[in-house]
Design a protein around this motif. Structure first.
Motif, short mmCIF file in Angstrom:
data_model
loop_
_atom_site.label_atom_id
_atom_site.label_comp_id
_atom_site.label_asym_id
_atom_site.label_seq_id
_atom_site.Cartn_x
_atom_site.Cartn_y
_atom_site.Cartn_z
N ARG A 178 25.27 76.16 -13.10
CA ARG A 178 25.20 76.59 -14.50
C ARG A 178 25.68 75.48 -15.44
O ARG A 178 25.06 75.22 -16.49
N LEU A 179 26.78 74.85 -15.08
CA LEU A 179 27.35 73.81 -15.94
C LEU A 179 26.46 72.57 -15.98
O LEU A 179 26.35 71.92 -17.03
N ALA A 180 25.82 72.25 -14.87
CA ALA A 180 24.92 71.10 -14.86
C ALA A 180 23.75 71.32 -15.80
O ALA A 180 23.36 70.42 -16.57
N ARG A 181 23.17 72.52 -15.78
CA ARG A 181 22.05 72.80 -16.68
C ARG A 181 22.53 72.80 -18.13
O ARG A 181 21.83 72.28 -19.01
N ALA A 182 23.70 73.36 -18.37
CA ALA A 182 24.23 73.37 -19.74
C ALA A 182 24.48 71.96 -20.25
O ALA A 182 24.39 71.70 -21.46
N ALA A 183 24.78 71.03 -19.33
CA ALA A 183 25.02 69.64 -19.70
C ALA A 183 23.73 68.85 -19.86
O ALA A 183 23.76 67.67 -20.20
N GLY A 184 22.60 69.48 -19.58
CA GLY A 184 21.32 68.82 -19.80
C GLY A 184 20.69 68.20 -18.58
O GLY A 184 19.66 67.50 -18.70
N VAL A 185 21.25 68.41 -17.40
CA VAL A 185 20.63 67.89 -16.18
C VAL A 185 19.37 68.71 -15.93
O VAL A 185 19.43 69.93 -15.73
N ALA A 186 18.21 68.06 -15.95
CA ALA A 186 16.94 68.79 -15.94
C ALA A 186 16.57 69.32 -14.56
O ALA A 186 16.01 70.42 -14.44
N HIS A 187 16.86 68.56 -13.52
CA HIS A 187 16.39 68.94 -12.17
C HIS A 187 17.61 69.27 -11.31
O HIS A 187 18.26 68.39 -10.74
N VAL A 188 17.92 70.55 -11.22
CA VAL A 188 19.05 71.04 -10.44
C VAL A 188 18.53 71.97 -9.36
O VAL A 188 17.80 72.93 -9.66
N VAL A 189 18.90 71.70 -8.11
CA VAL A 189 18.50 72.54 -6.99
C VAL A 189 19.76 73.09 -6.34
O VAL A 189 20.67 72.33 -5.99
#
Length: 342
Positions: A178-189
């Motif tokens: 969740r935090l990675a996406r909120a920080a703008g990391v586009a490709h999270v698996v």
């Protein structure tokens, strides 16, 4: 006051103890919520850190200031606060080098100072932050989990264009996603074995690896590149996850060891050598508390939604049982405390 104490390995007890006193730089907190962590479960099962017992358990907590020490500034009785369990000494060489989160002399809730599974607990003023009234206590109690997940992302050195793999769908793996996406990391698996928990991860790609014949192939496909991932965060304490992470990294990729692995873990150092991989640890957090508190107040993240079950402290056996086994029905389990206390 009532407190949940670890008496010996495998045995908890709800006991009556004296309400703690405070030093001049400390706050007495009336507990609003305290959340069970995986490490609490491990302490109960095997005490891997060699904690001197008995000890009042718990380290994820939040509450209301009930009293302030004579030297306390910026807090007053009635303030709602989130707290951090790690209390560095601030004087040793490690602290002076700017790595207080790795202080060898630290005090820590539930290890060498009383924890948060009690009606009241004590925190040093520099390890507390005020919380807005609209942040539920259960969310405020997640301040330290958010802190350490931010540390894991920082150690991963991800950017918006990075491909990030998170191995493990427990509460921390989901929080990191969740935090990675909120920080703008586009490709999270996010790779996991439990559909219920994967469902909490939000807008990330999820790979259910349980029963998959070739998890590495499935995760490589999810990367969208034959090279694999720029970074992998180990949010599952298994040797298999280490092997998968190393195999799936691009040249000069980075494996972040976030979950603790005890004992000897085999590592393919030849692959580390020929691909010039980096293997780094992420333990505690380096000054993330202010950032974490800001995120707890961000309704878009809905971090309060991570707490799926709430119990009175008297229901500790049921709460620990659910937190231990409920991977398809529970995420975070909290003890909540109601009412005003003098």
């Amino acid at each position: 006051m009532k407190a949940l104490r670890l008496e010996e390995i495998g045995r908890l007890a709800l006991v009556d103890v004296e309400r703690p006193g405070i030093d001049e730089d400390e706050l007495l907190i009336y507990t609003g919520a305290a959340v069970i962590c995986t490490s609490d479960i491990n302490d109960l099962r095997e005490n891997p850190f060699g904690i001197e017992l008995p000890v009042v358990m718990g380290h994820e907590g939040a509450g209301t200031v009930a009293a302030t020490g004579a030297a306390v500034e910026g807090f007053r009785v009635g303030d709602r606060v989130a707290t951090h369990p790690v209390h560095p000494c601030l004087h040793c060489g490690t602290c002076r080098r700017g790595m207080a989160h790795l202080c060898p002399n630290m005090a820590h809730f539930g290890i060498n100072m009383p924890g948060t599974f009690a009606e009241y607990y004590v925190v040093r003023q520099d390890r507390a932050r005020k919380m807005p009234d609209d942040v539920p206590m259960e969310a405020a109690a997640l301040a330290e989990p958010v802190c350490v997940c931010l540390e894991a992302l920082e150690r991963a050195q991800v950017t918006a264009g990075s491909r990030l793999l998170i191995l493990g769908d427990g509460p921390f793996g989901v929080l990191i996603a969740r935090l990675a996406r909120a920080a703008g990391v586009a490709h999270v698996v996010l790779a996991g074995r439990h559909a219920f928990r994967l469902g909490f991860a939000g807008d990330v790609q999820k790979v259910h690896v349980k029963g998959v014949a070739d998890p590495v192939a499935a995760l490589r496909k999810a990367a969208g590149s034959a090279d694999g991932y720029d970074a992998a965060i180990l949010a599952a304490g298994s040797a298999e996850a280490v092997t998968q992470g190393i195999e799936l990294l691009v040249p000069r990729g980075r494996l972040v060891v976030f979950s603790a692995l005890t004992g000897k873990t085999p590592v393919d150092l030849f692959r580390v050598h020929v691909k010039e991989l980096q293997v780094v640890g992420a333990c505690n957090d380096r000054d993330m508390l202010d950032r974490a508190v800001g995120l707890l107040a961000d309704a878009r993240l809905d971090l309060a939604g991570m707490v799926t079950h709430r119990f009175d402290i008297s229901q500790y056996e049921q709460a620990f049982e659910l937190a231990s086994r409920g991977r398809e029905e529970a995420m975070k389990v909290a003890f909540t405390f109601e009412g005003d206390r003098a």
